[in-house]
Design an enzyme around this catalytic site. Structure first.
Site, short mmCIF file in Angstrom:
data_model
loop_
_atom_site.label_atom_id
_atom_site.label_comp_id
_atom_site.label_asym_id
_atom_site.label_seq_id
_atom_site.Cartn_x
_atom_site.Cartn_y
_atom_site.Cartn_z
N GLU A 180 -6.36 8.71 1.41
CA GLU A 180 -7.36 8.46 0.37
C GLU A 180 -8.43 7.48 0.85
O GLU A 180 -9.33 7.09 0.09
CB GLU A 180 -6.69 7.90 -0.89
CG GLU A 180 -5.86 8.94 -1.61
CD GLU A 180 -5.12 8.37 -2.81
OE1 GLU A 180 -5.35 7.21 -3.21
OE2 GLU A 180 -4.28 9.11 -3.36
N GLY A 238 0.84 -1.20 0.00
CA GLY A 238 0.00 0.00 0.00
C GLY A 238 0.87 1.25 0.00
O GLY A 238 0.56 2.25 0.65
N ASN A 285 0.26 -3.19 5.18
CA ASN A 285 -0.60 -2.01 5.30
C ASN A 285 -1.71 -1.95 4.25
O ASN A 285 -2.76 -1.36 4.52
CB ASN A 285 0.34 -0.79 5.19
CG ASN A 285 -0.37 0.49 4.86
OD1 ASN A 285 -1.05 1.06 5.70
ND2 ASN A 285 -0.22 0.96 3.62
N GLY A 311 -7.24 5.65 14.61
CA GLY A 311 -8.60 6.17 14.43
C GLY A 311 -8.63 7.03 13.17
O GLY A 311 -8.02 6.67 12.16
N GLY A 315 -1.22 7.40 1.28
CA GLY A 315 -1.48 7.34 2.72
C GLY A 315 -0.31 6.89 3.58
O GLY A 315 0.83 7.32 3.41
N SER A 359 -6.91 -1.25 12.98
CA SER A 359 -7.77 -0.06 13.04
C SER A 359 -8.52 -0.07 14.36
O SER A 359 -8.73 -1.14 14.96
CB SER A 359 -8.78 -0.10 11.89
OG SER A 359 -9.79 0.88 12.09
N ASP A 374 -1.11 -6.68 -7.06
CA ASP A 374 -2.32 -6.72 -6.25
C ASP A 374 -2.08 -7.76 -5.16
O ASP A 374 -1.72 -8.91 -5.48
CB ASP A 374 -3.49 -7.13 -7.18
CG ASP A 374 -4.83 -7.01 -6.49
OD1 ASP A 374 -4.93 -7.35 -5.30
OD2 ASP A 374 -5.79 -6.59 -7.16
N VAL A 375 -2.22 -7.39 -3.90
CA VAL A 375 -1.91 -8.36 -2.84
C VAL A 375 -2.86 -9.57 -2.84
O VAL A 375 -2.62 -10.55 -2.14
CB VAL A 375 -1.88 -7.71 -1.43
CG1 VAL A 375 -0.75 -6.70 -1.31
CG2 VAL A 375 -3.22 -7.10 -1.05
N TYR A 419 -15.73 -4.47 7.17
CA TYR A 419 -14.45 -3.80 7.42
C TYR A 419 -14.02 -4.01 8.88
O TYR A 419 -12.86 -4.37 9.15
CB TYR A 419 -14.54 -2.31 7.09
CG TYR A 419 -13.24 -1.58 7.34
CD1 TYR A 419 -12.13 -1.80 6.52
CD2 TYR A 419 -13.10 -0.70 8.41
CE1 TYR A 419 -10.92 -1.15 6.76
CE2 TYR A 419 -11.89 -0.05 8.65
CZ TYR A 419 -10.80 -0.29 7.84
OH TYR A 419 -9.60 0.34 8.08
P1 NDP Z 1 -5.13 4.88 1.29
O1 NDP Z 1 -6.35 4.59 0.50
O2 NDP Z 1 -4.54 6.24 1.20
O3 NDP Z 1 -4.00 3.81 0.95
C1 NDP Z 1 -4.31 2.44 0.78
C2 NDP Z 1 -3.14 1.77 0.06
O4 NDP Z 1 -3.45 0.38 -0.09
C3 NDP Z 1 -2.90 2.34 -1.31
O5 NDP Z 1 -1.51 2.47 -1.52
C4 NDP Z 1 -3.46 1.26 -2.24
O6 NDP Z 1 -2.69 1.25 -3.45
C5 NDP Z 1 -3.18 0.00 -1.43
N1 NDP Z 1 -4.02 -1.12 -1.82
C6 NDP Z 1 -5.37 -1.24 -1.71
N2 NDP Z 1 -5.77 -2.41 -2.22
C7 NDP Z 1 -4.66 -3.05 -2.65
C8 NDP Z 1 -4.42 -4.29 -3.28
N3 NDP Z 1 -5.42 -5.15 -3.57
N4 NDP Z 1 -3.15 -4.63 -3.61
C9 NDP Z 1 -2.14 -3.80 -3.32
N5 NDP Z 1 -2.29 -2.61 -2.73
C10 NDP Z 1 -3.54 -2.24 -2.41
O7 NDP Z 1 -5.52 4.56 2.80
P2 NDP Z 1 -4.67 4.51 4.17
O8 NDP Z 1 -3.26 4.87 3.98
O9 NDP Z 1 -5.46 5.26 5.15
O10 NDP Z 1 -4.83 2.98 4.50
C11 NDP Z 1 -3.76 2.13 4.82
C12 NDP Z 1 -4.25 1.10 5.82
O11 NDP Z 1 -4.64 1.78 7.01
C13 NDP Z 1 -5.46 0.29 5.37
O12 NDP Z 1 -5.26 -1.05 5.77
C14 NDP Z 1 -6.62 0.91 6.17
O13 NDP Z 1 -7.63 0.00 6.40
C15 NDP Z 1 -5.90 1.30 7.44
N6 NDP Z 1 -6.50 2.33 8.26
C16 NDP Z 1 -6.82 3.58 7.76
C17 NDP Z 1 -7.36 4.54 8.59
C18 NDP Z 1 -7.78 5.88 8.09
O14 NDP Z 1 -8.62 6.57 8.76
N7 NDP Z 1 -7.24 6.37 6.97
C19 NDP Z 1 -7.56 4.29 10.03
C20 NDP Z 1 -7.22 2.97 10.44
C21 NDP Z 1 -6.68 2.05 9.60
P3 NDP Z 1 -3.25 0.96 -4.92
O15 NDP Z 1 -4.64 1.49 -4.99
O16 NDP Z 1 -2.26 1.67 -5.79
O17 NDP Z 1 -3.15 -0.52 -5.03
C1 8X3 Z 2 -10.43 3.38 9.50
C2 8X3 Z 2 -11.04 4.12 10.63
O1 8X3 Z 2 -13.20 4.47 11.93
O2 8X3 Z 2 -13.33 4.59 9.50
O3 8X3 Z 2 -10.01 2.12 9.88
O4 8X3 Z 2 -13.06 2.48 10.59
S1 8X3 Z 2 -12.72 3.89 10.65
#
Ligand code: NDP
Ligand code: 8X3
Length: 249
Positions: free
Chosen positions: A184, A8, A82, A179, A12, A135, A55-56, A148
């Site tokens: 994105e 990821g 991540n 939190g 983010g 999360s 893609d993971v 989720y």
């Molecule tokens: P973003 O959407 O900014 O980043 C998500 C990343 O995951 C991107 O780089 C995307 O890259 C990658 N990704 C998604 N699906 C795939 C896939 N199938 N294969 C490879 N890469 C993938 O979000 P965040 O940085 O916020 O999210 C990162 C993590 O943090 C996630 O697990 C999310 O659940 C968690 N999280 C986020 C919170 C928030 O409020 N933002 C709070 C708590 C947890 P690409 O699309 O290029 O593949």
């Molecule tokens: C992302 C935070 O509160 O939208 O994990 O689930 S929340």
């Protein structure tokens, strides 16, 4: 020079962690689907970065790419698992099967495929670290969170159980449970509806992706004998909302 692998990495937390770890003296392997984003990172970080567009959910490609890493990136000692997403925030029975599959296949199965291939490499290092991105949704069920929340509960419990499996190894494991963070994430959750996503962050404070990277850096700089099992963090404007009691009208 140590090597980290971050999934990821195109946005983010992952993107911010690439930069923070390179500044900390690591070489980084950056994984995401959007190759054009990864190429921009490569232009910036040059030979300190190895990019893999995948893609993971694709376990065959994970195995072929990660078992044939360039030599200078093969000694991975830090994993940030991540990549993940939420799709929609509605009652479970209104979710499409496709969205259900995407969340489960990415946040659980893809997450496990990465861990499965990287842990044997980490075992060979003198000191290694796994950061799993969970999360607050794992422990705070909210309306429309259903799948989720369940996937992040999996990440949390898996992380804690993995600590047991790895207790005689040199690998530490931390579940990071953030939190509200502005990335994105909400735009992806609401399928590109930027206005709806922006409402989430309006008139409040939120954690930034750089904040999460700082937390990771501060944990890796703790004394070697400490394992942070789990860290939950929220912006100062976020707390819990208590139980909902549905009233008859
Ligand atoms: P973003 O959407 O900014 O980043 C998500 C990343 O995951 C991107 O780089 C995307 O890259 C990658 N990704 C998604 N699906 C795939 C896939 N199938 N294969 C490879 N890469 C993938 O979000 P965040 O940085 O916020 O999210 C990162 C993590 O943090 C996630 O697990 C999310 O659940 C968690 N999280 C986020 C919170 C928030 O409020 N933002 C709070 C708590 C947890 P690409 O699309 O290029 O593949
Ligand atoms: C992302 C935070 O509160 O939208 O994990 O689930 S929340």
């Amino acid at each position: 020079m140590k090597t980290a692998l971050i999934t990821g990495a195109s946005s983010g937390f992952g993107r911010a962690s690439v930069e923070a770890l390179i500044n900390e003296g690591f070489k980084v392997i950056a994984i995401a689907r959007r190759e054009e984003r990864l190429k921009l990172l490569k232009e910036k970080f040059k030979d300190k970065l190895h990019i893999i567009a995948l893609d993971v959910r694709d376990k065959e490609k994970i195995n072929s790419e990660l078992k044939n890493l360039p030599k200078e990136f093969s000694d991975i000692s830090l994993l940030i698992n991540n990549a993940g997403l939420a799709l929609n925030q509605d009652e479970f029975d209104s979710l499409s099967l496709e969205d259900i599959d995407t969340m489960v296949d990415t946040n659980i199965k893809g997450f496990l495929y990465i861990a499965r291939v990287i842990i044997p490499i980490l075992r060979k290092q003198k000191n290694a670290y796994i950061f799993n991105i969970g999360s607050v949704a794992a422990t705070n069920p909210y309306f429309g969170g259903n799948v989720y929340c369940g996937t992040k509960a999996f990440v949390r419990q898996f992380s804690l159980a993995l600590r047991n499996d790895l207790r005689s190894s040199n690998i530490k494991v931390t579940n990071i449970a953030p939190g509200l963070c502005k990335t994105e994430f909400s735009e992806v959750r609401f399928k590109g509806d930027k206005e709806k996503a922006e409402q989430i962050y309006k008139n409040t404070k939120f954690i930034s992706a750089d904040d999460i990277a700082k937390v990771i850096i501060s944990i890796i700089n703790l004394p070697e004998h400490i394992n942070i099992n789990e860290i939950e963090l929220m912006p100062v404007t976020q707390t819990w909302n208590g139980f909902h009691i549905e009233k008859f009208s």
